[in-house]
Design a protein around this motif. Structure first.
Motif, PDB file in Angstrom:
ATOM      1  N   ARG A  66      -2.498   9.837   7.900  1.00  0.00           N
ATOM      2  CA  ARG A  66      -2.877   9.177   5.981  1.00  0.00           C
ATOM      3  C   ARG A  66      -4.369   9.395   6.862  1.00  0.00           C
ATOM      4  O   ARG A  66      -4.937   9.670   7.509  1.00  0.00           O
ATOM      5  N   ALA A  67      -5.093   9.450   4.887  1.00  0.00           N
ATOM      6  CA  ALA A  67      -5.872   9.586   5.211  1.00  0.00           C
ATOM      7  C   ALA A  67      -6.854   8.366   6.248  1.00  0.00           C
ATOM      8  O   ALA A  67      -6.614   7.211   6.150  1.00  0.00           O
ATOM      9  N   TYR A  68      -8.571   8.798   6.961  1.00  0.00           N
ATOM     10  CA  TYR A  68      -8.948   8.241   8.023  1.00  0.00           C
ATOM     11  C   TYR A  68      -9.085   6.485   7.249  1.00  0.00           C
ATOM     12  O   TYR A  68      -8.891   5.766   8.001  1.00  0.00           O
ATOM     13  N   ALA A  69     -10.175   6.537   6.157  1.00  0.00           N
ATOM     14  CA  ALA A  69     -10.327   5.663   5.207  1.00  0.00           C
ATOM     15  C   ALA A  69      -9.082   4.630   4.953  1.00  0.00           C
ATOM     16  O   ALA A  69     -10.045   3.302   4.366  1.00  0.00           O
ATOM     17  N   GLU A  70      -8.438   5.466   4.522  1.00  0.00           N
ATOM     18  CA  GLU A  70      -7.302   4.675   4.081  1.00  0.00           C
ATOM     19  C   GLU A  70      -6.141   3.391   5.351  1.00  0.00           C
ATOM     20  O   GLU A  70      -6.127   2.340   5.620  1.00  0.00           O
ATOM     21  N   ASN A  71      -6.922   4.334   7.035  1.00  0.00           N
ATOM     22  CA  ASN A  71      -6.539   3.769   8.187  1.00  0.00           C
ATOM     23  C   ASN A  71      -7.333   2.273   8.093  1.00  0.00           C
ATOM     24  O   ASN A  71      -6.678   1.598   9.577  1.00  0.00           O
ATOM     25  N   VAL A  72      -8.653   2.233   7.687  1.00  0.00           N
ATOM     26  CA  VAL A  72      -9.216   1.897   7.926  1.00  0.00           C
ATOM     27  C   VAL A  72     -10.453  -0.048   7.583  1.00  0.00           C
ATOM     28  O   VAL A  72     -10.233  -0.360   7.745  1.00  0.00           O
ATOM     29  N   SER A  73      -9.755   0.740   5.769  1.00  0.00           N
ATOM     30  CA  SER A  73     -10.422  -0.655   5.334  1.00  0.00           C
ATOM     31  C   SER A  73      -8.656  -0.823   4.129  1.00  0.00           C
ATOM     32  O   SER A  73      -8.808   0.640   3.332  1.00  0.00           O
ATOM     33  N   PRO A  74      -9.098  -1.872   3.376  1.00  0.00           N
ATOM     34  CA  PRO A  74      -7.990  -1.302   2.276  1.00  0.00           C
ATOM     35  C   PRO A  74      -8.512  -1.344   0.546  1.00  0.00           C
ATOM     36  O   PRO A  74      -7.890  -0.962  -0.186  1.00  0.00           O
ATOM     37  N   GLN A  75      -9.589  -0.832   1.170  1.00  0.00           N
ATOM     38  CA  GLN A  75     -10.477  -0.653  -0.112  1.00  0.00           C
ATOM     39  C   GLN A  75     -10.405   1.232  -0.683  1.00  0.00           C
ATOM     40  O   GLN A  75     -10.453   1.398  -1.600  1.00  0.00           O
TER      41      GLN A  75
ATOM     42  N   THR B 124      -1.258  -4.856  20.969  1.00  0.00           N
ATOM     43  CA  THR B 124      -0.362  -5.969  20.649  1.00  0.00           C
ATOM     44  C   THR B 124      -1.130  -6.460  19.347  1.00  0.00           C
ATOM     45  O   THR B 124      -0.856  -6.299  18.177  1.00  0.00           O
ATOM     46  N   GLU B 125      -2.532  -6.894  20.028  1.00  0.00           N
ATOM     47  CA  GLU B 125      -3.489  -7.242  18.485  1.00  0.00           C
ATOM     48  C   GLU B 125      -3.869  -5.534  17.588  1.00  0.00           C
ATOM     49  O   GLU B 125      -4.088  -6.788  16.467  1.00  0.00           O
ATOM     50  N   LEU B 126      -3.881  -4.559  17.544  1.00  0.00           N
ATOM     51  CA  LEU B 126      -4.345  -3.530  17.093  1.00  0.00           C
ATOM     52  C   LEU B 126      -3.412  -3.562  16.049  1.00  0.00           C
ATOM     53  O   LEU B 126      -3.846  -3.361  14.549  1.00  0.00           O
ATOM     54  N   GLU B 127      -1.909  -3.792  16.717  1.00  0.00           N
ATOM     55  CA  GLU B 127      -1.184  -3.636  15.817  1.00  0.00           C
ATOM     56  C   GLU B 127      -0.613  -5.198  14.480  1.00  0.00           C
ATOM     57  O   GLU B 127      -0.571  -4.722  13.462  1.00  0.00           O
ATOM     58  N   ASN B 128      -1.237  -6.497  16.013  1.00  0.00           N
ATOM     59  CA  ASN B 128      -1.255  -6.771  14.458  1.00  0.00           C
ATOM     60  C   ASN B 128      -2.252  -7.203  13.989  1.00  0.00           C
ATOM     61  O   ASN B 128      -1.757  -7.496  12.532  1.00  0.00           O
ATOM     62  N   TYR B 129      -3.067  -6.281  13.869  1.00  0.00           N
ATOM     63  CA  TYR B 129      -4.310  -6.540  12.470  1.00  0.00           C
ATOM     64  C   TYR B 129      -4.062  -5.430  11.334  1.00  0.00           C
ATOM     65  O   TYR B 129      -4.498  -5.793  10.269  1.00  0.00           O
ATOM     66  N   GLN B 130      -3.562  -4.089  12.151  1.00  0.00           N
ATOM     67  CA  GLN B 130      -2.925  -3.086  10.954  1.00  0.00           C
ATOM     68  C   GLN B 130      -2.273  -3.713   9.762  1.00  0.00           C
ATOM     69  O   GLN B 130      -1.594  -3.502   8.929  1.00  0.00           O
ATOM     70  N   LYS B 131      -1.237  -4.887  10.712  1.00  0.00           N
ATOM     71  CA  LYS B 131      -0.316  -5.491  10.004  1.00  0.00           C
ATOM     72  C   LYS B 131      -0.666  -6.599   8.601  1.00  0.00           C
ATOM     73  O   LYS B 131      -0.255  -6.431   7.633  1.00  0.00           O
ATOM     74  N   ARG B 132      -1.484  -6.766   9.019  1.00  0.00           N
ATOM     75  CA  ARG B 132      -2.096  -7.656   8.467  1.00  0.00           C
ATOM     76  C   ARG B 132      -3.537  -7.148   7.314  1.00  0.00           C
ATOM     77  O   ARG B 132      -3.240  -7.398   5.966  1.00  0.00           O
ATOM     78  N   LEU B 133      -3.614  -5.999   7.744  1.00  0.00           N
ATOM     79  CA  LEU B 133      -4.295  -5.214   6.442  1.00  0.00           C
ATOM     80  C   LEU B 133      -4.109  -4.510   5.796  1.00  0.00           C
ATOM     81  O   LEU B 133      -4.518  -3.973   3.926  1.00  0.00           O
ATOM     82  N   ILE B 134      -2.057  -4.048   6.190  1.00  0.00           N
ATOM     83  CA  ILE B 134      -1.236  -3.992   5.407  1.00  0.00           C
ATOM     84  C   ILE B 134      -1.016  -4.760   3.795  1.00  0.00           C
ATOM     85  O   ILE B 134      -1.294  -5.155   2.769  1.00  0.00           O
ATOM     86  N   GLN B 135      -0.513  -6.181   4.889  1.00  0.00           N
ATOM     87  CA  GLN B 135      -0.923  -7.104   3.596  1.00  0.00           C
ATOM     88  C   GLN B 135      -1.924  -7.387   2.810  1.00  0.00           C
ATOM     89  O   GLN B 135      -1.988  -7.708   1.438  1.00  0.00           O
ATOM     90  N   VAL B 136      -3.588  -7.429   3.390  1.00  0.00           N
ATOM     91  CA  VAL B 136      -4.609  -7.633   3.144  1.00  0.00           C
ATOM     92  C   VAL B 136      -4.280  -6.344   1.740  1.00  0.00           C
ATOM     93  O   VAL B 136      -4.638  -6.622   0.186  1.00  0.00           O
TER      94      VAL B 136
END
Length: 508
Positions: free
Chosen positions: A122-131, A470-482
């Motif tokens: 997916r788009a880079y910005a979408e991958n790193v920020s909820p903005q 695993t830490e990275l995957e958990n972070y990405q899950k939180r990113l989706i929720q946020v």
């Protein structure tokens, strides 16, 4: 000799930003007198209607209420620049786009980037920020309950430049005691050592000051016409040199994009900035690759054939900056110091940066001028050169082949050595903080990441990870929720702006 009397020649955004920054210095130096001399016959250029997040810190320091600023300057929230069609349409689709967000990638930005490079799903910005999702949902960066100058996401503003200058002027005069004279400077008198001794005006006679700040715009009355400081032209790196500008009314219930839209065309790009009652649109182009008549026709097409219904004008742009921003007892700021195309809101950004830097090291006596001017010029030259690089980055990364303009922009001969070295490094390694060793980089790591990977820059993939998977995957899950929470809970721009105008915002 002590420096006690300062003249700022020229008003507008540059002059009144300088007045406020120096006014803060004057709070601690009661002997310092600041006078702004503004011509009653020269209107504000009014092109720079976009800002970057740093302006929030300046407005807060000046003591200006965010609610008052929004209300009086027709301001809207800006969370991004949305770059449309900067890549080849056949390869990436018509109306391809990416966001240069104002929300900074997280501490795991490098790891997220490395993982994104491995699949690019997916788009880079979408991958790193909820903005990214917040922008695409046309949501604001904050709620009415948030305190002034803070929100859920990073943001800047779009604004009415003329009204902004008026607000800055009122604040400088009432809060910091800046004197305001309406007069035309007819002559600049130099002293025995080439310094500026006095100004001859049409309505206030001859005026003597100890230090002078040139904010006279493209006229550059002091730094150019009086002191003859040469101009570093950057036309060989940045090709665009003209803009057709127009203001278009908007409907009262029309959605307001929380971003600047920058749409590329055959020989440049178009800015589209939405305020609460109108859009400011500018068709930026290179006269070497497109004639004026074609530019006007293409802007008319962009506006669905409505250009003739509005007043428009063509502005020539000489791209570059002064070889020395500080000469003798004079500092140039704003357009008098230099100008680059407004692709990344560089005009107000560099003015605010330079004025703040000058104020933080303002000379107390003429004995300090030589050493302080040398340092200031060194910093400003570095800042300008890196901004030129950042603007050039947008062009040289494009894979468009529909015109010679885009092909020529990829010629390494049109890039600085620094930019070429960085791009070569980043082909092998993901950019990191150490690549930006100076605090005077006004565009930093995060800015480059969004543009590089928004434009599909190729970096060698790496399996090395500093964080546990695993830490990275958990972070990405939180990113989706946020992301979902923000999209669901943040308001759209127009309803929020109306509430702010009615109720204000919480102060700290």
């Amino acid at each position: 000799m002590d420096i006690l009397k300062v003249a700022i020649v020229g008003g507008g955004t540059a002059g009144w930003l300088a007045a406020n920054h120096l006014g803060l210095v004057g709070v601690d130096n009661k002997q310092l007198s600041i006078t702004l001399i503004e011509s009653p016959d020269i209107p504000t250029v009014g092109v720079g209607e976009g800002t970057v997040p740093a302006i929030r810190q300046s407005l807060k320091k000046f003591g200006i209420s965010e609610a008052e600023f929004i209300t009086r300057c027709d301001a809207t929230f800006k969370q991004s620049i949305k770059f449309v069609n900067w890549l080849d349409k056949d390869s990436h689709g018509d109306n391809n786009f990416y966001h240069h967000l104002f929300d900074m990638p997280p501490v795991m930005g490098k790891e997220l980037t490395q993982k994104w490079l491995a699949n690019k799903y997916r788009a880079y910005a979408e991958n790193v920020s909820p903005q990214h999702a917040v922008c695409e949902a046309y949501k604001a960066p904050k709620n009415i309950s948030d305190v002034e100058y803070s929100g859920s996401l990073g943001y800047a503003y779009h604004l009415n430049a003329a009204k902004f200058a008026d607000l800055l002027a009122e604040n400088a005069k009432t809060r910091f005691g800046v004197n305001h004279l309406k007069a035309n400077v007819e002559q600049v008198i130099l002293g025995n050592e080439g310094e500026i001794k006095s100004l001859v005006t049409d309505s206030h006679g001859c005026l003597d000051f100890d230090f002078y700040i040139d904010c006279s715009g493209f006229a550059s009355l002091l730094i150019d016409k009086a002191l003859k400081v040469p101009f570093n032209n950057k036309a060989e790196q940045l090709f665009v040199d003209k803009a057709v500008v127009v203001q278009v009314p908007t409907l009262a219930d029309e959605k307001i994009p929380p971003f600047t839209i920058s749409t590329a065309h055959q020989a440049g790009w178009i800015w589209d900035i939405a305020l609460s009652t109108r859009r400011g649109v500018g068709f930026v182009y290179s006269s070497q690759y497109m004639d004026d008549e074609t530019a006007v026709k293409k802007l008319d097409t962009y506006l669905n054939g409505q250009l003739s219904a509005h007043q428009f004008r063509t502005i020539p742009m000489t791209v570059g900056y002064r070889a020395r921003s500080w000469e003798k007892n004079c500092v140039a700021l704003g357009l008098a110091q230099g100008f680059l195309e407004p692709l990344e809101a560089t005009s107000i950004l560099l003015t605010d940066f330079a004025a703040g830097f000058l104020a933080s090291r303002f000379p107390r006596s003429t004995q300090q001028l030589t050493s302080m001017s040398s340092r200031f010029n060194q910093v400003m030259e570095y800042a300008w050169e890196r901004v030129v690089d950042f603007i050039k980055l947008h062009y040289c990364l494009s894979d468009r082949t529909d015109s010679q303009f885009w092909i020529d922009n990829r010629d390494p001969a049109t890039m600085s050595d620094e930019l070429k070295q960085r791009l070569a490094l980043w082909q092998k390694f993901v950019p990191n903080r150490e690549d930006f060793f100076s605090k005077f980089e006004v565009f930093d790591l995060e800015n480059y990441l969004y543009v590089l990977y928004g434009m599909h820059f190729s970096t060698q993939e790496t399996t090395e990870m500093n964080a546990e998977l695993t830490e990275l995957e958990n972070y990405q899950k939180r990113l989706i929720q946020v992301t979902k929470q923000l999209v669901d809970n943040l308001p759209e721009q127009r309803p929020l702006l109306e509430k702010i105008k009615m109720y204000g915002l919480q102060t700290v």
